[in-house]
Design an enzyme around this catalytic site. Structure first.
Site, PDB file in Angstrom:
ATOM      1  NE  ARG A 117     -27.714   5.724   5.330  1.00 30.30           N
ATOM      2  CZ  ARG A 117     -26.406   5.697   6.328  1.00 30.30           C
ATOM      3  NH1 ARG A 117     -25.861   6.624   6.163  1.00 30.30           N
ATOM      4  NH2 ARG A 117     -26.884   4.947   7.220  1.00 30.30           N
ATOM      5  CD  GLN A 132     -36.288   4.709   7.803  1.00 31.77           C
ATOM      6  OE1 GLN A 132     -37.662   4.657   7.779  1.00 31.77           O
ATOM      7  NE2 GLN A 132     -35.716   5.134   8.704  1.00 31.77           N
ATOM      8  CG  ASP A 144     -29.731   2.202   5.741  1.00 32.64           C
ATOM      9  OD1 ASP A 144     -28.645   1.903   5.854  1.00 32.64           O
ATOM     10  OD2 ASP A 144     -29.868   3.512   6.141  1.00 32.64           O
ATOM     11  CB  SER A 176     -29.153   2.577   9.413  1.00 29.50           C
ATOM     12  OG  SER A 176     -29.124   3.839   8.663  1.00 29.50           O
TER      13      SER A 176
HETATM   14  N1  LIG Z   1     -33.092   6.134   5.338  1.00 32.64           N
HETATM   15  C1  LIG Z   1     -32.585   7.464   5.748  1.00 32.64           C
HETATM   16  O1  LIG Z   1     -33.130   8.405   5.276  1.00 32.64           O
HETATM   17  C2  LIG Z   1     -31.218   7.485   6.565  1.00 32.64           C
HETATM   18  C3  LIG Z   1     -30.592   6.370   6.958  1.00 32.64           C
HETATM   19  C4  LIG Z   1     -29.614   6.530   7.729  1.00 32.64           C
HETATM   20  C5  LIG Z   1     -28.791   7.844   7.730  1.00 32.64           C
HETATM   21  N2  LIG Z   1     -29.369   8.837   7.366  1.00 32.64           N
HETATM   22  C6  LIG Z   1     -28.696  10.334   7.128  1.00 32.64           C
HETATM   23  O2  LIG Z   1     -27.500   9.992   6.592  1.00 32.64           O
HETATM   24  C7  LIG Z   1     -26.513  10.964   7.152  1.00 32.64           C
HETATM   25  C8  LIG Z   1     -25.363   9.979   7.431  1.00 32.64           C
HETATM   26  O3  LIG Z   1     -25.629   9.324   8.549  1.00 32.64           O
HETATM   27  P1  LIG Z   1     -24.433   8.189   9.241  1.00 32.64           P
HETATM   28  O4  LIG Z   1     -25.003   7.940  10.289  1.00 32.64           O
HETATM   29  O5  LIG Z   1     -24.061   7.360   8.146  1.00 32.64           O
HETATM   30  O6  LIG Z   1     -23.257   9.214   9.327  1.00 32.64           O
HETATM   31  P2  LIG Z   1     -21.805   9.183   8.860  1.00 32.64           P
HETATM   32  O7  LIG Z   1     -21.248   7.655   9.766  1.00 32.64           O
HETATM   33  O8  LIG Z   1     -21.472   9.504   7.689  1.00 32.64           O
HETATM   34  O9  LIG Z   1     -21.096  10.256   9.901  1.00 32.64           O
HETATM   35  C9  LIG Z   1     -21.581  10.353  11.357  1.00 32.64           C
HETATM   36  C10 LIG Z   1     -21.527  11.663  11.716  1.00 32.64           C
HETATM   37  O10 LIG Z   1     -20.460  12.489  11.655  1.00 32.64           O
HETATM   38  C11 LIG Z   1     -20.600  13.884  11.240  1.00 32.64           C
HETATM   39  N3  LIG Z   1     -19.370  14.594  10.973  1.00 32.64           N
HETATM   40  C12 LIG Z   1     -18.837  14.581  10.109  1.00 32.64           C
HETATM   41  N4  LIG Z   1     -17.684  15.360   9.878  1.00 32.64           N
HETATM   42  C13 LIG Z   1     -17.911  15.898  11.289  1.00 32.64           C
HETATM   43  C14 LIG Z   1     -17.131  16.860  12.170  1.00 32.64           C
HETATM   44  N5  LIG Z   1     -15.976  17.779  11.446  1.00 32.64           N
HETATM   45  N6  LIG Z   1     -17.329  17.258  13.357  1.00 32.64           N
HETATM   46  C15 LIG Z   1     -18.311  16.774  13.730  1.00 32.64           C
HETATM   47  N7  LIG Z   1     -19.398  15.840  13.123  1.00 32.64           N
HETATM   48  C16 LIG Z   1     -18.855  15.352  11.993  1.00 32.64           C
HETATM   49  C17 LIG Z   1     -21.890  13.712  10.258  1.00 32.64           C
HETATM   50  O11 LIG Z   1     -22.591  14.751   9.879  1.00 32.64           O
HETATM   51  C18 LIG Z   1     -22.761  12.654  10.881  1.00 32.64           C
HETATM   52  O12 LIG Z   1     -23.689  13.033  11.608  1.00 32.64           O
HETATM   53  C19 LIG Z   1     -27.328  11.624   8.208  1.00 32.64           C
HETATM   54  O13 LIG Z   1     -27.954  12.783   7.640  1.00 32.64           O
HETATM   55  C20 LIG Z   1     -28.439  10.760   8.479  1.00 32.64           C
HETATM   56  O14 LIG Z   1     -29.498  11.382   9.039  1.00 32.64           O
HETATM   57  C21 LIG Z   1     -30.574   8.773   6.462  1.00 32.64           C
END
Ligand SMILES: NC(=O)c1ccc[n+]([C@@H]2O[C@H](COP(=O)([O-])OP(=O)(O)OC[C@H]3O[C@@H](n4cnc5c(N)ncnc54)[C@H](O)[C@@H]3O)[C@@H](O)[C@H]2O)c1
Length: 391
Positions: free
Chosen positions: A122, A127, A130, A133
């Protein structure tokens, strides 16, 4: 010379997506692919075989994959399929190795080079590949639609001669890719939206999409930009603050997840009992067991006067768009390793090295091969939404 690419028809019960769509066909041919698909691979999303020009359709799976240099799929194929591949072939699909031990064993035995889509790093450069996402963004959008059709009320404010009603209150818990898309969609539909996450950087992202942020004072940033598990004390602190917001919401969308763990339980039975009559919870974390104690994965249930919707494989419900984005994610990954009609894997490429699960009979560590140059330091994590600020 060309690269023989085979696309499987998905067989898992709820899966409607397909790993190749007509718009991606010319792009893959340009890279040097000769394309083969299993007959009926696009049927579930109304893409008949005739919709694919310049693709050879083969009914028999064994004949399809036996000659393939590269096999594309959405869900992890069965170990039997891997047995039919030629040694050293490439597989690109979701794999979820921790749940698919027999499959991984077969990949190792057949020396398959497997790129697991859930392992795409990530980072900024990755991106476009991904798929977690792209699929989550669609699921976040769809959660709002699902919630709206289960509510006996509207989301926006509407004024009539008889008076004004609305707007509805929407609370989104878990502000990763899906949660932010849910906020954006609910806001566009005119609801008053609140968002909550344990990662404080999501506050700014929620605000920039038109939501208020529920502040609990708990910071649970974990490794790699993901959240960590909360302590019992932290959970109690969060529950105390969240309860008032849960009680006021007409629609709650939950998406909270911690990699490799069951979904955290964020809405208790007692909190459900205290919700408004007619309120709806859409639990996008049903796959991991759900974020609500009353969630029954894969079902829509009535708990008192509250409806809990907990669909499985949500991207598949939007199979056309989900396939379009997934096929583009896979094309972008293939474009890193296919050139001049051959496959050449540069193991110093952090995206390829990070996505590889197995190669030459060994499990990959996620790092470039020993002895190779280190990857460029471009690994800055960021949000995938172009309309929110990077964390
Ligand atoms: N290319 C990139 O750089 C890229 C792409 C996608 C996501 N990301 C990052 O990866 C991370 C994960 O994204 P995702 O969409 O896969 O998330 P995910 O599906 O793993 O989780 C969804 C959300 O649930 C939240 N969460 C976990 N426990 C929780 C709790 N107890 N209470 C409330 N919220 C809670 C997490 O912080 C997350 O935001 C994020 O930091 C996102 O910005 C980066």
């Amino acid at each position: 010379m060309y690269v023989n690419v085979a696309v499987l028809k998905e067989t898992q019960p709820l899966e409607r997506r397909v790993a190749l769509v007509p718009s991606v066909v010319p792009k893959l041919i340009k890279l040097g692919a000769k394309l083969h698909m299993q007959c009926g691979a696009g049927d579930a999303i109304k893409l008949g075989d005739s919709a694919f020009e310049d693709v050879v359709f083969i009914a028999d799976r064994k004949a399809l994959v036996g000659d393939a240099d590269v096999v594309l799929a959405v869900q992890p194929p069965s170990p039997d399929v891997i047995g039919e591949l030629k040694e050293g072939a490439i597989l690109i699909s979701f794999v979820y190795a921790e749940k698919e031990k027999a499959l991984v064993q077969r990949l190792l035995e057949k020396k398959i080079t497997c790129f697991a889509m859930e392992r795409v790093p990530r980072i900024t450069r990755a991106q476009a590949m991904d798929a977690l996402s792209s699929q989550s963004a669609l699921a976040g959008y769809y959660a709002v639609q699902l919630g709206a059709i289960h509510l006996a009320r509207i989301l926006p404010k509407i004024t009539t001669a008889a008076g004004a009603i609305g707007p509805a209150k929407v609370l989104v818990i878990g502000l990763g890719v899906a949660g932010l898309e849910a906020i954006a969609t609910a806001h566009r539909l005119g609801a008053v939206v609140e968002g909550y996450d344990v990662r404080p950087e999501t506050q700014e992202q929620a605000l920039s999409l038109g939501a208020k942020f529920v502040e609990t004072g708990v910071d649970a940033r974990g490794e790699g930009g993901y959240a960590r598990v909360l302590s019992a004390e932290e959970k109690a602190k969060v529950a105390e603050v969240l309860t008032a917001h849960i009680q006021q919401a007409d629609l709650i969308i939950t998406t909270a997840a911690i990699p490799g763990r069951p979904s955290p339980k964020l809405i208790s039975k007692a909190q459900v009992a205290g919700m408004k009559a007619g309120a709806v919870i859409v639990d996008l974390s049903a796959e991991g067991g759900g974020n609500c104690e009353d969630t029954r994965p894969g079902e829509t249930t009535e708990v008192g006067a509250v409806t809990i919707v907990a669909p499985l494989n949500v991207p598949s419900l939007l199979g056309q768009d989900a396939s379009e984005l997934y096929a583009k994610n896979q094309y972008n990954l293939l474009a890193l390793m296919m050139k001049d009609n051959i496959v050449k894997i540069d193991w110093t490429d952090a995206v390829l090295a990070g996505t590889a699960l197995t190669h030459d009979g060994k499990l990959c560590s996620g790092n470039p091969e020993p002895g190779s140059k280190p990857p460029p330091k471009s690994a800055k994590p960021h949000t995938t939404r172009p309309d929110v600020k990077a964390a």
